[in-house]
Design a protein around this motif. Structure first.
Motif, PDB file in Angstrom:
ATOM      1  N   ALA A 213       0.874  -1.163   0.022  1.00 49.29           N
ATOM      2  CA  ALA A 213       0.108  -0.021  -0.195  1.00 49.29           C
ATOM      3  C   ALA A 213       0.820   1.271   0.006  1.00 49.29           C
ATOM      4  CB  ALA A 213      -0.917   0.087   1.180  1.00 49.29           C
ATOM      5  N   LEU A 214       2.053   1.185   0.788  1.00 47.52           N
ATOM      6  CA  LEU A 214       2.754   2.340   0.835  1.00 47.52           C
ATOM      7  C   LEU A 214       3.607   2.694  -0.580  1.00 47.52           C
ATOM      8  CD1 LEU A 214       4.586   2.228   4.140  1.00 47.52           C
ATOM      9  CD2 LEU A 214       3.397   4.037   3.330  1.00 47.52           C
ATOM     10  N   LEU A 215       3.828   1.589  -1.112  1.00 46.00           N
ATOM     11  CA  LEU A 215       4.527   1.551  -2.647  1.00 46.00           C
ATOM     12  C   LEU A 215       3.540   2.110  -3.494  1.00 46.00           C
ATOM     13  CD1 LEU A 215       7.072   0.850  -4.344  1.00 46.00           C
ATOM     14  CD2 LEU A 215       5.776  -1.474  -4.866  1.00 46.00           C
ATOM     15  N   VAL A 216       2.341   1.981  -3.592  1.00 44.76           N
ATOM     16  CA  VAL A 216       1.276   2.516  -4.207  1.00 44.76           C
ATOM     17  C   VAL A 216       1.299   3.950  -4.138  1.00 44.76           C
ATOM     18  CG1 VAL A 216      -1.108   2.636  -5.123  1.00 44.76           C
ATOM     19  CG2 VAL A 216      -0.001   0.386  -4.480  1.00 44.76           C
ATOM     20  N   THR A 217       1.311   4.328  -2.984  1.00 40.53           N
ATOM     21  CA  THR A 217       1.169   5.824  -2.231  1.00 40.53           C
ATOM     22  C   THR A 217       2.333   6.594  -2.628  1.00 40.53           C
ATOM     23  OG1 THR A 217      -0.267   5.381  -0.323  1.00 40.53           O
ATOM     24  CG2 THR A 217       1.199   7.369  -0.377  1.00 40.53           C
ATOM     25  N   VAL A 218       3.485   6.193  -2.488  1.00 44.56           N
ATOM     26  CA  VAL A 218       4.775   6.811  -3.165  1.00 44.56           C
ATOM     27  C   VAL A 218       4.666   7.027  -4.735  1.00 44.56           C
ATOM     28  CG1 VAL A 218       7.287   6.490  -3.562  1.00 44.56           C
ATOM     29  CG2 VAL A 218       6.207   5.703  -1.293  1.00 44.56           C
TER      30      VAL A 218
ATOM     31  N   TRP B 271       2.085   9.597  -5.471  1.00 43.15           N
ATOM     32  CA  TRP B 271       2.126  10.902  -5.045  1.00 43.15           C
ATOM     33  C   TRP B 271       3.318  11.514  -5.646  1.00 43.15           C
ATOM     34  CZ3 TRP B 271       1.796  11.030   1.093  1.00 43.15           C
ATOM     35  CH2 TRP B 271       0.345  10.655   1.440  1.00 43.15           C
ATOM     36  N   ALA B 272       4.017  10.655  -6.211  1.00 43.72           N
ATOM     37  CA  ALA B 272       5.473  11.219  -6.948  1.00 43.72           C
ATOM     38  C   ALA B 272       4.866  11.748  -8.386  1.00 43.72           C
ATOM     39  CB  ALA B 272       6.268  10.106  -7.060  1.00 43.72           C
ATOM     40  N   SER B 273       3.885  10.813  -8.886  1.00 49.09           N
ATOM     41  CA  SER B 273       3.249  11.176 -10.159  1.00 49.09           C
ATOM     42  C   SER B 273       2.499  12.624  -9.949  1.00 49.09           C
ATOM     43  CB  SER B 273       2.546  10.241 -10.648  1.00 49.09           C
ATOM     44  OG  SER B 273       1.086  10.020  -9.929  1.00 49.09           O
ATOM     45  N   ALA B 274       1.996  12.906  -8.959  1.00 45.40           N
ATOM     46  CA  ALA B 274       1.189  14.170  -8.523  1.00 45.40           C
ATOM     47  C   ALA B 274       1.807  15.257  -8.697  1.00 45.40           C
ATOM     48  CB  ALA B 274       0.340  13.957  -7.414  1.00 45.40           C
ATOM     49  N   PHE B 275       3.401  15.254  -8.187  1.00 41.38           N
ATOM     50  CA  PHE B 275       3.945  16.414  -8.609  1.00 41.38           C
ATOM     51  C   PHE B 275       4.242  16.692 -10.212  1.00 41.38           C
ATOM     52  CE2 PHE B 275       5.115  15.216  -4.274  1.00 41.38           C
ATOM     53  CZ  PHE B 275       5.175  16.480  -3.751  1.00 41.38           C
ATOM     54  N   VAL B 276       4.290  15.765 -10.987  1.00 41.73           N
ATOM     55  CA  VAL B 276       4.425  15.784 -12.487  1.00 41.73           C
ATOM     56  C   VAL B 276       3.186  16.378 -12.867  1.00 41.73           C
ATOM     57  CG1 VAL B 276       5.001  14.819 -14.468  1.00 41.73           C
ATOM     58  CG2 VAL B 276       6.332  14.301 -12.287  1.00 41.73           C
TER      59      VAL B 276
ATOM     60  N   PHE C  17      -6.235   9.065  -8.934  1.00 41.66           N
ATOM     61  CA  PHE C  17      -4.996   8.364  -8.662  1.00 41.66           C
ATOM     62  C   PHE C  17      -4.179   8.786  -7.323  1.00 41.66           C
ATOM     63  CE2 PHE C  17      -6.200   6.876 -12.813  1.00 41.66           C
ATOM     64  CZ  PHE C  17      -6.203   5.564 -12.558  1.00 41.66           C
ATOM     65  N   PRO C  18      -3.688  10.178  -7.423  1.00 42.06           N
ATOM     66  CA  PRO C  18      -2.822  10.394  -6.209  1.00 42.06           C
ATOM     67  C   PRO C  18      -3.642  10.683  -5.129  1.00 42.06           C
ATOM     68  CG  PRO C  18      -1.870  11.618  -8.330  1.00 42.06           C
ATOM     69  CD  PRO C  18      -3.264  10.913  -8.859  1.00 42.06           C
ATOM     70  N   THR C  19      -4.772  11.200  -5.240  1.00 39.95           N
ATOM     71  CA  THR C  19      -5.975  11.565  -4.284  1.00 39.95           C
ATOM     72  C   THR C  19      -6.758  10.535  -3.812  1.00 39.95           C
ATOM     73  OG1 THR C  19      -5.983  14.007  -5.190  1.00 39.95           O
ATOM     74  CG2 THR C  19      -7.557  13.287  -3.446  1.00 39.95           C
ATOM     75  N   ALA C  20      -7.728  10.033  -4.505  1.00 40.18           N
ATOM     76  CA  ALA C  20      -8.718   9.026  -4.122  1.00 40.18           C
ATOM     77  C   ALA C  20      -7.662   7.690  -3.835  1.00 40.18           C
ATOM     78  CB  ALA C  20      -9.652   8.879  -5.078  1.00 40.18           C
ATOM     79  N   ILE C  21      -6.897   7.176  -4.646  1.00 39.33           N
ATOM     80  CA  ILE C  21      -6.290   5.964  -4.570  1.00 39.33           C
ATOM     81  C   ILE C  21      -5.106   6.151  -3.406  1.00 39.33           C
ATOM     82  CG2 ILE C  21      -5.114   3.988  -5.451  1.00 39.33           C
ATOM     83  CD1 ILE C  21      -7.014   4.430  -7.861  1.00 39.33           C
ATOM     84  N   GLY C  22      -4.285   7.024  -3.982  1.00 44.63           N
ATOM     85  CA  GLY C  22      -2.962   7.221  -2.894  1.00 44.63           C
ATOM     86  C   GLY C  22      -3.285   7.558  -1.689  1.00 44.63           C
ATOM     87  N   PHE C  23      -4.433   8.390  -1.343  1.00 53.19           N
ATOM     88  CA  PHE C  23      -4.595   8.881   0.028  1.00 53.19           C
ATOM     89  C   PHE C  23      -4.984   7.645   0.972  1.00 53.19           C
ATOM     90  CE2 PHE C  23      -3.569  13.256  -0.992  1.00 53.19           C
ATOM     91  CZ  PHE C  23      -3.083  13.673   0.090  1.00 53.19           C
TER      92      PHE C  23
ATOM     93  N   LEU D  17     -10.009  17.765  -5.868  1.00 55.49           N
ATOM     94  CA  LEU D  17     -10.854  17.380  -4.701  1.00 55.49           C
ATOM     95  C   LEU D  17     -12.161  17.000  -4.987  1.00 55.49           C
ATOM     96  CD1 LEU D  17      -9.482  19.950  -2.073  1.00 55.49           C
ATOM     97  CD2 LEU D  17      -8.943  17.535  -2.009  1.00 55.49           C
ATOM     98  N   LEU D  18     -12.716  17.535  -5.945  1.00 55.77           N
ATOM     99  CA  LEU D  18     -14.116  17.308  -6.383  1.00 55.77           C
ATOM    100  C   LEU D  18     -14.298  15.814  -7.007  1.00 55.77           C
ATOM    101  CD1 LEU D  18     -15.562  20.672  -7.627  1.00 55.77           C
ATOM    102  CD2 LEU D  18     -16.230  19.362  -5.474  1.00 55.77           C
ATOM    103  N   VAL D  19     -13.029  15.800  -7.960  1.00 56.44           N
ATOM    104  CA  VAL D  19     -13.044  14.242  -8.733  1.00 56.44           C
ATOM    105  C   VAL D  19     -12.824  13.407  -7.659  1.00 56.44           C
ATOM    106  CG1 VAL D  19     -11.344  13.028 -10.378  1.00 56.44           C
ATOM    107  CG2 VAL D  19     -12.281  15.492 -11.130  1.00 56.44           C
ATOM    108  N   GLY D  20     -11.710  13.384  -6.594  1.00 56.66           N
ATOM    109  CA  GLY D  20     -11.538  12.367  -5.537  1.00 56.66           C
ATOM    110  C   GLY D  20     -12.894  12.056  -4.856  1.00 56.66           C
ATOM    111  N   ALA D  21     -13.600  13.301  -4.339  1.00 58.53           N
ATOM    112  CA  ALA D  21     -14.574  13.074  -3.530  1.00 58.53           C
ATOM    113  C   ALA D  21     -15.665  12.182  -4.440  1.00 58.53           C
ATOM    114  CB  ALA D  21     -15.313  14.214  -3.136  1.00 58.53           C
ATOM    115  N   VAL D  22     -15.983  12.435  -5.498  1.00 59.92           N
ATOM    116  CA  VAL D  22     -16.897  11.668  -6.461  1.00 59.92           C
ATOM    117  C   VAL D  22     -16.485  10.407  -6.539  1.00 59.92           C
ATOM    118  CG1 VAL D  22     -18.127  11.534  -8.699  1.00 59.92           C
ATOM    119  CG2 VAL D  22     -17.834  13.839  -7.669  1.00 59.92           C
TER     120      VAL D  22
END
Length: 307
Positions: free
Chosen positions: A10-15, A18-23, A225-231, A42-47
């Motif tokens: 799970a941590l590997l997925v997060t890392v 989250w790295a891709s989010a900066f890009v 991905f970085p928000t809904a799944i990564g968090f 945030l709206l996309v992640g919440a939905v």
């Protein structure tokens, strides 16, 4: 049968996410202003999480738990996102990830005091090695003429603000996971952060109308991905591990962010950045070491007869 612990995967997925989010933030910065990008993400992640987690009003937090949800929703999902997006208008993805990763130090120190996680030697030594690697990435990026941007004071200060919000948010979230599922915890954070960012709604509507298809795709990617799944994978891991251990793993984020930025945005990493990345990997590995349990003085020797 005991459930299998998937904290490390799970941590590997997060890392990675989250790295891709900066890009992704850097890529979409020309179409979306910092506040509008935060609200859209945030709206996309919440939905997305509402569809998966299907939160119910009967399970909504109350009292202290609700207060902590509001705290991490405002700081980590709200202020953090806006500050991070604004910082990446001045700094490249790798450098931004580098400065943000002063956050794990704050998390480890505060968790050691507030949650009595202590200060295990492997964790402290490993974090020191990883932090040295992060610093080397930053110094080499600034010194190498192929680095895309020079760090601005405003960008650095925004990153430091984001790092503080990251630490506060992560520590506030951990106790709520004794009551909330990982996905519900993140969904609530997205909702609180989106409410905070509602003043940017007119800008989001305007910018969505003029954005390219590629930038809209990046915004949707950031939300799912970085928000809904990564968090959510982060929350899964921090529920089972100490805050210091989980935070130390994010020292891999600058390494991956630099490499992804190189591949996707053609932001060329400096030569010494690779050595810094190696130090980060070593440091994170050290944090995963466990102290050998002391042998009781009355323990029988292997193979000895006992009555």
């Amino acid at each position: 049968m005991k459930d299998r612990d998937l904290s490390v995967p799970a941590l590997l997925v997060t890392v990675v996410l989250w790295a891709s989010a900066f890009v992704g933030i850097r890529a979409a910065a020309d179409s979306f202003s910092p506040g509008a990008m935060s609200l859209g993400r945030l709206l996309v992640g919440a939905v997305a999480l509402a569809i998966v987690a299907r939160p119910r009003l009967s399970t909504m937090p109350q009292g202290r738990t609700l207060g902590l949800v509001i705290l991490y929703g405002v700081t980590w999902f709200g202020i953090y996102n806006v500050a991070l997006n604004a910082a990446e208008r001045d700094l490249d993805a790798g450098t931004t990830a580098l400065i943000i990763n002063t956050g794990p130090v704050l998390i480890a120190v505060l968790a050691g005091v507030l949650y009595r996680e202590g200060f295990p030697k492997p964790l402290m030594i490993g974090m020191g090695i990883a932090f040295a690697g992060v610093l080397l990435i930053g110094v080499s990026t600034r010194a190498d003429s192929t680095a895309v941007d020079s760090a601005s004071t405003t960008g650095v200060l925004l990153c430091l603000l984001a790092a503080v919000c990251y630490a506060i948010g992560a520590l506030a979230q951990k106790p709520t996971l004794a009551v909330l599922t990982s996905a519900t915890s993140v969904w609530l954070g997205c909702v609180v952060g989106a409410v905070l960012c509602l003043p940017f709604a007119p800008a989001l509507v305007r910018e969505v109308g003029s954005a390219s298809g590629a930038d809209l795709a990046w915004l949707i990617y950031l939300g799912i991905f970085p928000t809904a799944i990564g968090f959510s994978t982060w929350a899964y891991a921090i529920r089972r591990l100490s805050a210091g251990q989980v935070a130390s793993s994010t020292y891999l984020v600058p390494v991956l962010a630099t490499l992804i930025s190189w591949a996707v945005l053609d932001e060329v990493p400096a030569t010494l950045a690779f050595l810094g990345g190696a130090l980060c990997l070593i440091g994170v590995a050290v944090t995963r070491l466990r102290r050998r349990a002391p042998v009781p003085p009355n323990a029988a020797a292997p193979g000895a007869m006992t009555s």
